[in-house]
Design an enzyme around this catalytic site. Structure first.
Site, short mmCIF file in Angstrom:
data_model
loop_
_atom_site.label_atom_id
_atom_site.label_comp_id
_atom_site.label_asym_id
_atom_site.label_seq_id
_atom_site.Cartn_x
_atom_site.Cartn_y
_atom_site.Cartn_z
N SER A 20 0.87 -1.18 0.00
CA SER A 20 0.00 0.00 0.00
C SER A 20 0.91 1.23 0.00
O SER A 20 1.67 1.44 0.94
CB SER A 20 -0.87 0.00 1.25
N HIS A 45 -1.29 -1.29 -4.41
CA HIS A 45 -2.56 -0.92 -3.77
C HIS A 45 -2.52 0.58 -3.46
O HIS A 45 -1.59 1.07 -2.80
CB HIS A 45 -2.71 -1.73 -2.47
N ASP A 47 -4.52 3.91 -1.90
CA ASP A 47 -5.58 4.29 -0.97
C ASP A 47 -6.00 5.74 -1.20
O ASP A 47 -5.28 6.67 -0.86
CB ASP A 47 -5.06 4.14 0.47
N MET A 49 -8.40 8.70 -0.20
CA MET A 49 -9.25 9.12 0.93
C MET A 49 -9.65 10.58 0.75
O MET A 49 -8.84 11.40 0.33
CB MET A 49 -8.48 8.99 2.24
N HIS A 78 -8.28 1.53 -3.93
CA HIS A 78 -9.21 1.40 -2.80
C HIS A 78 -9.79 2.78 -2.52
O HIS A 78 -9.11 3.66 -2.01
CB HIS A 78 -8.38 0.86 -1.61
N MET A 80 -11.81 5.24 -0.59
CA MET A 80 -12.45 5.54 0.69
C MET A 80 -13.03 6.94 0.57
O MET A 80 -12.54 7.91 1.16
CB MET A 80 -11.40 5.44 1.81
N MET A 149 -11.70 -5.40 5.45
CA MET A 149 -10.81 -4.50 6.19
C MET A 149 -10.53 -5.08 7.57
O MET A 149 -11.45 -5.47 8.30
CB MET A 149 -11.46 -3.12 6.35
N GLY A 156 -2.83 4.09 7.97
CA GLY A 156 -1.91 2.97 8.03
C GLY A 156 -1.44 2.78 9.47
O GLY A 156 -1.71 3.63 10.34
N ASP A 184 -6.89 -6.14 4.26
CA ASP A 184 -6.15 -4.87 4.29
C ASP A 184 -6.19 -4.28 5.70
O ASP A 184 -7.27 -4.04 6.24
CB ASP A 184 -6.80 -3.92 3.28
N GLY A 186 -3.09 -3.76 9.10
CA GLY A 186 -2.39 -4.50 10.16
C GLY A 186 -1.83 -5.84 9.70
O GLY A 186 -1.60 -6.73 10.53
C1 DX5 Z 1 -6.09 1.89 5.57
C2 DX5 Z 1 -5.64 1.50 4.18
C3 DX5 Z 1 -4.55 0.50 4.12
C4 DX5 Z 1 -3.28 0.91 4.85
C5 DX5 Z 1 -2.68 -0.32 5.41
O1 DX5 Z 1 -7.31 2.55 5.51
O2 DX5 Z 1 -6.71 0.96 3.43
O3 DX5 Z 1 -4.28 0.08 2.80
O4 DX5 Z 1 -2.34 1.54 4.04
O5 DX5 Z 1 -1.59 0.04 6.18
P1 DX5 Z 1 -0.94 -0.99 7.23
O6 DX5 Z 1 -0.47 -2.18 6.46
O7 DX5 Z 1 0.17 -0.17 7.81
O8 DX5 Z 1 -2.02 -1.33 8.23
ZN ZN Z 2 -6.31 0.07 1.44
#
Ligand code: DX5
Ligand code: ZN
Length: 230
Positions: A20, A45, A47, A49, A78, A80, A149, A156, A184, A186
């Site tokens: 990501s 990937h 993200d 937002m 992705h 959001m 999720m 992240g 996705d 953690g």
């Molecule tokens: C969170 C994102 C993830 C994030 C994951 O909303 O969708 O893709 O980057 O980050 P880690 O792997 O650090 O949890």
């Molecule tokens: Zn994501």
């Protein structure tokens, strides 16, 4: 080959760990993408937002287009964002191969999923840890991908929510190989294996990759732990 088909060629190679870029160095995206390509990453990937659906703002169309020019790797986007249906076509034009929208952000999921397929991308639906898996009933036949999720969407580096494992198992039983199952949030060396056992095929990892001094080694370790014998 349509972009949807291109994205779905990843099926031949799972498990796949997708970095990501949320945790990448945004001042050096070209270098980051080149490093990831050099260690054999299969897809990226991204993200997106909007500061509205989630309390964080990342990047949008111009950055996606810039990344598209930097790489031929499949781009797994992705979204959001609120009202994603307003932007599907533009995200496709900017270079997305797969577009995933949140079930919590759309009133008529079937319409958006169909819209994604109609533009030519693979269609994905995501759900947050607090959202009941039953909300996906009634739209799975239009999904190429389900994104479970394992942290609340937005940031992240959050801690893995165990509820994701049960959801992965549930969706995996429900749909078998008909949809691609992604997890996705953690994802690291302590959490990835049980997600794989529960049926996940695509594993998104931000901090576990970019927090490592050696991206290649981090990805190899994660991929090894994601292997499960059939
Ligand atoms: C969170 C994102 C993830 C994030 C994951 O909303 O969708 O893709 O980057 O980050 P880690 O792997 O650090 O949890
Ligand atoms: Zn994501």
């Amino acid at each position: 080959m349509s972009r949807r088909d291109y994205f779905l060629t990843l099926r031949n190679a799972h498990p796949i760990v997708l970095p990501s870029l949320l945790s990448a160095d945004f001042g050096n995206l070209e270098r980051e993408v080149a490093s990831l390509e050099s260690v054999g990453v299969r897809a990226l990937h991204l993200d997106v937002m909007d500061g509205c659906f989630v309390p964080n703002i990342t990047f949008g169309l111009p950055i996606l287009s810039a990344l598209r020019r930097l790489t031929k790797l499949p781009l797994d986007v992705h979204l959001m964002i609120q009202e994603p249906q307003r932007y599907i076509e533009r995200f496709y034009e900017a270079g997305a191969d797969c577009l995933t929208v949140h079930i919590e952000a759309v009133e008529r999921p079937r319409e958006v999923l169909q819209q994604i397929r109609d533009v030519g991308a693979a269609s994905g639906i995501a759900l947050n840890p607090a959202t009941d898996i039953a909300t996906l009933d009634g739209c799975l036949d239009l999904c190429d991908l389900v994104l479970v999720m394992s942290v609340p969407a937005g940031f992240g580096g959050q801690k893995f929510h165990e509820v994701a494992v049960d959801k992965l198992r549930h969706v995996s039983r429900q749909v078998g190989d008909a949809v691609f199952l992604e997890v996705d949030g953690g994802i690291n060396t302590s959490t990835i294996h049980r997600c794989a056992v529960a049926g996940a095929q695509l594993f998104v990892a931000g901090s576990a990759v970019f927090g490592s001094p050696d991206y290649g080694e981090a990805l190899r370790q994660l991929s090894r732990l994601a292997e499960v014998s059939e």
